[in-house]
Design a protein around this motif. Structure first.
Motif, mmCIF file in Angstrom:
data_model
loop_
_atom_site.group_PDB
_atom_site.id
_atom_site.type_symbol
_atom_site.label_atom_id
_atom_site.label_comp_id
_atom_site.label_asym_id
_atom_site.label_seq_id
_atom_site.Cartn_x
_atom_site.Cartn_y
_atom_site.Cartn_z
ATOM 1 N N HIS A 117 -2.794 36.709 50.825
ATOM 2 C CA HIS A 117 -2.357 37.794 49.944
ATOM 3 C C HIS A 117 -3.014 39.113 50.350
ATOM 4 C CE1 HIS A 117 -0.677 34.541 47.709
ATOM 5 N NE2 HIS A 117 -1.850 34.085 47.308
ATOM 6 N N LEU A 118 -4.275 39.024 50.750
ATOM 7 C CA LEU A 118 -4.982 40.213 51.229
ATOM 8 C C LEU A 118 -4.289 40.783 52.458
ATOM 9 C CD1 LEU A 118 -7.729 41.505 50.208
ATOM 10 C CD2 LEU A 118 -8.781 40.404 52.181
ATOM 11 N N GLU A 119 -3.896 39.904 53.354
ATOM 12 C CA GLU A 119 -3.207 40.325 54.574
ATOM 13 C C GLU A 119 -1.856 40.951 54.249
ATOM 14 O OE1 GLU A 119 -3.172 38.147 58.750
ATOM 15 O OE2 GLU A 119 -1.687 37.268 57.386
ATOM 16 N N GLY A 120 -1.124 40.354 53.306
ATOM 17 C CA GLY A 120 0.181 40.908 52.943
ATOM 18 C C GLY A 120 0.077 42.297 52.352
ATOM 19 N N MET A 121 -0.895 42.509 51.463
ATOM 20 C CA MET A 121 -1.078 43.841 50.874
ATOM 21 C C MET A 121 -1.482 44.856 51.926
ATOM 22 S SD MET A 121 -2.802 43.069 47.143
ATOM 23 C CE MET A 121 -4.188 42.124 47.788
ATOM 24 N N HIS A 122 -2.358 44.449 52.847
ATOM 25 C CA HIS A 122 -2.776 45.375 53.893
ATOM 26 C C HIS A 122 -1.608 45.765 54.788
ATOM 27 C CE1 HIS A 122 -4.181 46.087 58.102
ATOM 28 N NE2 HIS A 122 -4.899 47.000 57.469
ATOM 29 N N ASN A 123 -0.736 44.823 55.098
ATOM 30 C CA ASN A 123 0.407 45.135 55.957
ATOM 31 C C ASN A 123 1.304 46.196 55.337
ATOM 32 O OD1 ASN A 123 -0.449 43.271 57.847
ATOM 33 N ND2 ASN A 123 0.886 41.624 57.114
ATOM 34 N N ILE A 124 1.523 46.090 54.027
ATOM 35 C CA ILE A 124 2.358 47.098 53.358
ATOM 36 C C ILE A 124 1.651 48.450 53.338
ATOM 37 C CG2 ILE A 124 3.361 47.778 51.138
ATOM 38 C CD1 ILE A 124 4.000 44.886 50.611
ATOM 39 N N LEU A 125 0.358 48.455 53.005
ATOM 40 C CA LEU A 125 -0.394 49.718 52.981
ATOM 41 C C LEU A 125 -0.430 50.354 54.363
ATOM 42 C CD1 LEU A 125 -3.401 48.684 50.706
ATOM 43 C CD2 LEU A 125 -1.587 50.284 50.125
ATOM 44 N N GLN A 126 -0.619 49.538 55.392
ATOM 45 C CA GLN A 126 -0.703 50.068 56.749
ATOM 46 C C GLN A 126 0.638 50.628 57.212
ATOM 47 O OE1 GLN A 126 -1.375 47.236 59.968
ATOM 48 N NE2 GLN A 126 -3.015 48.544 60.760
ATOM 49 N N SER A 127 1.723 49.990 56.804
ATOM 50 C CA SER A 127 3.044 50.473 57.216
ATOM 51 C C SER A 127 3.371 51.829 56.614
ATOM 52 C CB SER A 127 4.122 49.453 56.821
ATOM 53 O OG SER A 127 4.251 49.378 55.410
ATOM 54 N N HIS A 128 2.632 52.234 55.585
ATOM 55 C CA HIS A 128 2.859 53.536 54.966
ATOM 56 C C HIS A 128 1.666 54.466 55.155
ATOM 57 C CE1 HIS A 128 5.963 51.111 53.028
ATOM 58 N NE2 HIS A 128 6.606 52.244 52.842
ATOM 59 N N GLY A 129 0.962 54.266 56.276
ATOM 60 C CA GLY A 129 -0.092 55.196 56.650
ATOM 61 C C GLY A 129 -1.341 55.090 55.811
ATOM 62 N N LEU A 130 -1.974 53.896 55.791
ATOM 63 C CA LEU A 130 -3.164 53.691 54.976
ATOM 64 C C LEU A 130 -4.270 54.658 55.350
ATOM 65 C CD1 LEU A 130 -4.878 52.168 52.924
ATOM 66 C CD2 LEU A 130 -5.330 50.430 54.662
ATOM 67 N N SER A 168 -7.062 36.144 59.920
ATOM 68 C CA SER A 168 -7.973 36.931 60.748
ATOM 69 C C SER A 168 -8.623 38.055 59.935
ATOM 70 C CB SER A 168 -7.219 37.531 61.938
ATOM 71 O OG SER A 168 -6.639 36.516 62.718
ATOM 72 N N TYR A 169 -9.810 38.440 60.365
ATOM 73 C CA TYR A 169 -10.532 39.565 59.776
ATOM 74 C C TYR A 169 -9.767 40.857 60.064
ATOM 75 C CZ TYR A 169 -14.241 43.135 59.558
ATOM 76 O OH TYR A 169 -14.985 44.260 59.291
ATOM 77 N N ILE A 170 -9.611 41.700 59.041
ATOM 78 C CA ILE A 170 -8.832 42.931 59.172
ATOM 79 C C ILE A 170 -9.713 44.129 59.501
ATOM 80 C CG2 ILE A 170 -7.211 44.480 57.986
ATOM 81 C CD1 ILE A 170 -6.466 42.076 56.194
ATOM 82 N N GLY A 171 -10.877 44.223 58.857
ATOM 83 C CA GLY A 171 -11.777 45.365 59.084
ATOM 84 C C GLY A 171 -11.519 46.522 58.134
ATOM 85 N N ILE A 172 -11.116 46.218 56.900
ATOM 86 C CA ILE A 172 -10.747 47.269 55.943
ATOM 87 C C ILE A 172 -11.937 48.152 55.608
ATOM 88 C CG2 ILE A 172 -9.916 47.694 53.595
ATOM 89 C CD1 ILE A 172 -8.289 45.109 53.827
ATOM 90 N N TRP A 173 -13.092 47.555 55.338
ATOM 91 C CA TRP A 173 -14.253 48.367 54.951
ATOM 92 C C TRP A 173 -14.673 49.283 56.089
ATOM 93 C CZ3 TRP A 173 -16.787 48.762 50.265
ATOM 94 C CH2 TRP A 173 -17.957 49.531 50.274
ATOM 95 N N HIS A 174 -14.787 48.737 57.290
ATOM 96 C CA HIS A 174 -15.276 49.530 58.431
ATOM 97 C C HIS A 174 -14.287 50.616 58.832
ATOM 98 C CE1 HIS A 174 -17.880 50.162 61.921
ATOM 99 N NE2 HIS A 174 -16.782 50.257 62.654
ATOM 100 N N ARG A 175 -12.985 50.326 58.712
ATOM 101 C CA ARG A 175 -11.963 51.261 59.200
ATOM 102 C C ARG A 175 -11.565 52.303 58.162
ATOM 103 N NH1 ARG A 175 -7.472 47.130 60.830
ATOM 104 N NH2 ARG A 175 -6.256 49.031 61.195
#
Length: 486
Positions: free
Chosen positions: A238-251, A286-293
């Motif tokens: 679920h974390l990965e799915g939310m990140h994919n949507i946020l990233q597709s709209h310029g997180l 897989s680890y996404i790196g949200i905090w660091h990025r």
């Protein structure tokens, strides 16, 4: 429990609260900081037909034109439809791809306007009692269950006052709150399984149709992740799915904008903490790196992150593991000002960070793929062996346990944050076998919860087998368990 208002303002009616009927606006709305919609009579028409009120369905506002009214309230029907989503999704003809789960089946909503397409004839004689029970359950979550989500002394929760509004943004959030409260008692009860299954379907449907994630949907996803990480159920998908949507709209660009609210920043930080590899066991994605990025470069670095209970500068070190954080980084961390309970907690986490680095190094050495760090400092190890580190971690945790018992109201939620250093210390199998009395300290220091029981069972199996080639992640995956240490 709130009581439905029949004579009150429109806001209290919609929220099923008792209204004091004060004019021009009721004091209940004023005290909650929400807009009162007043008391005026409303006539809403669609294509010449009334959509609500006494003349619902009439072609003109006269009693002779009022058609027979169906039994039950619209809300009751909607709730019953949601209960039958299992059969609805299996019968539906649409096949909408879900970013969280590519195998997900058909959905109960249309893509254009989220309109229900499955409307069977229903027996709603039992609905009022179910609605009451759901309201009681939601109130229990608001008053008690929500406290499990915090590990800090922060007096003002960012989530609690916003939750009713967020439930209006996300149809899945309300059901997830109910499932979360039920999960605190048991994940095996039929009632929890019913609500958790409905939560998954609603959230996946909502995510599948989201072009940009609202705060409500993002909150729903994080709460769903919280249920999973606390009970060993799959959650990082679920974390990965939310990140994919946020990233597709310029997180990255969104995080720089001036319109970024403090609550949105808080939600992204929660995502970042959940994503840190050291805070998960048996991770399946897989680890996404949200905090660091996204969080570390843009968010304020001062203060304490409320979910983990840790200073943001200490979380920066955990996010840098494998990038630029070394043992010396943790050893040299000076700490920040806090109360005595926080100092015990932070010291245990700082020392646990050193053990985490050594654990990763041992795994890499076994695979003959030693990682070369690009560091702030020389990559030298701190001058302390594992036995001393484990003893100091457990000493701080035991002191924290005794202090909490002595001063239970000083920092009510700090005990929620002790699982990470407990598990990290418990993974030093050789040290724990040489000092079996420390195993009992680990058993005593963790809070009594389902999460602790699952993790303790995994650690005790490691202690018993004493196999240097067996790690807790492989053991958890073999059991189909994906845990979090938050």
């Amino acid at each position: 429990m709130s009581t439905r208002s029949y004579q009150g303002c429109w806001t209290c009616k919609s929220r099923r609260r008792r209204c004091d009927n004060q004019r021009p606006t009721c004091q209940n709305c004023a005290q909650r900081g929400i807009d009162c919609e007043g008391y005026e009579v409303r006539l809403r028409w669609g294509s010449g037909i009334a959509s609500r009120g006494q003349f619902t369905g009439a072609e003109k506002p006269v009693k002779e034109c009022v058609p027979p009214r169906p039994k039950g309230r619209k809300r009751d029907l909607s709730r019953e439809r949601r209960k039958l989503e299992t059969s609805a999704s299996s019968d539906a003809k649409e096949n909408i791809t879900n970013p969280c789960d590519p195998r997900s089946g058909p959905d109960e909503f249309t893509q254009e306007n989220h309109t229900m397409v499955y409307e069977p004839d229903l027996d709603i004689s039992h609905i009022p009692e179910r609605v009451k029970q759901e309201e009681i359950l939601f109130n229990e979550f608001m008053n008690n269950g929500i406290n499990v989500l915090h590990s800090t002394t922060a007096r003002d929760s960012m989530l609690q006052p916003r939750l009713p509004e967020l439930c209006q943004q996300s149809g899945a959030l309300y059901t997830i709150c109910l499932a979360f409260q039920l999960s605190l008692s048991s994940t095996q009860s039929p009632q929890f399984l019913e609500y958790f299954d409905a939560s998954l379907r609603k959230f996946r449907s909502e995510l599948a149709h989201s072009t940009t994630l609202s705060d409500g949907t993002l909150t729903a996803g994080l709460l769903l992740c919280s249920i999973g990480l606390m009970h060993g159920l799959p959650w990082t998908v679920h974390l990965e799915g939310m990140h994919n949507i946020l990233q597709s709209h310029g997180l990255a660009d969104q995080h720089h904008t001036a319109t970024q609210t403090s609550f949105r920043t808080h939600l992204l930080e929660v995502m970042g903490v959940m994503d840190l590899p050291c805070f998960s066991i048996g991770r399946q994605t897989s680890y996404i790196g949200i905090w660091h990025r996204y969080c570390q470069p843009n968010s304020p670095r001062e203060g304490i992150e409320p979910v983990s209970g840790l200073p943001r500068v200490l979380l920066d070190l955990f996010a840098g593991i494998g990038i630029d954080t070394t043992e010396q980084s943790f050893w040299d961390w000076p700490g920040i000002s806090g109360n005595f309970l926080q100092c015990y907690l932070w010291e245990a986490h700082r020392l646990a960070g050193i053990l985490i680095l050594r654990r990763y190094a041992r795994a890499e050495q076994h695979q003959s793929e030693m990682r070369k760090f690009s560091t702030w400092r020389q990559p030298s190890a701190c001058p302390v062996d594992e036995t001393v580190l484990v003893s100091r971690i457990l000493a701080n945790l035991d002191a924290l346990r005794l202090a909490i018992a002595e001063r239970p109201t000083e920092d009510r939620f700090i005990e929620n944050a002790v699982l990470f250093p407990i598990v990290v210390a418990g993974l030093e199998v050789s040290v724990l076998r040489q000092n079996p009395q420390w195993q009992e300290t680990i058993r005593k220091c963790a809070p009594g919860s389902i999460q602790h029981e699952i993790l303790l069972e995994l650690m005790e199996e490691l202690w018993e087998k004493n196999d240097p080639l067996l790690n807790i992640d492989d053991l958890a995956r073999a059991k189909g368990v994906e845990m979090g240490l938050l």
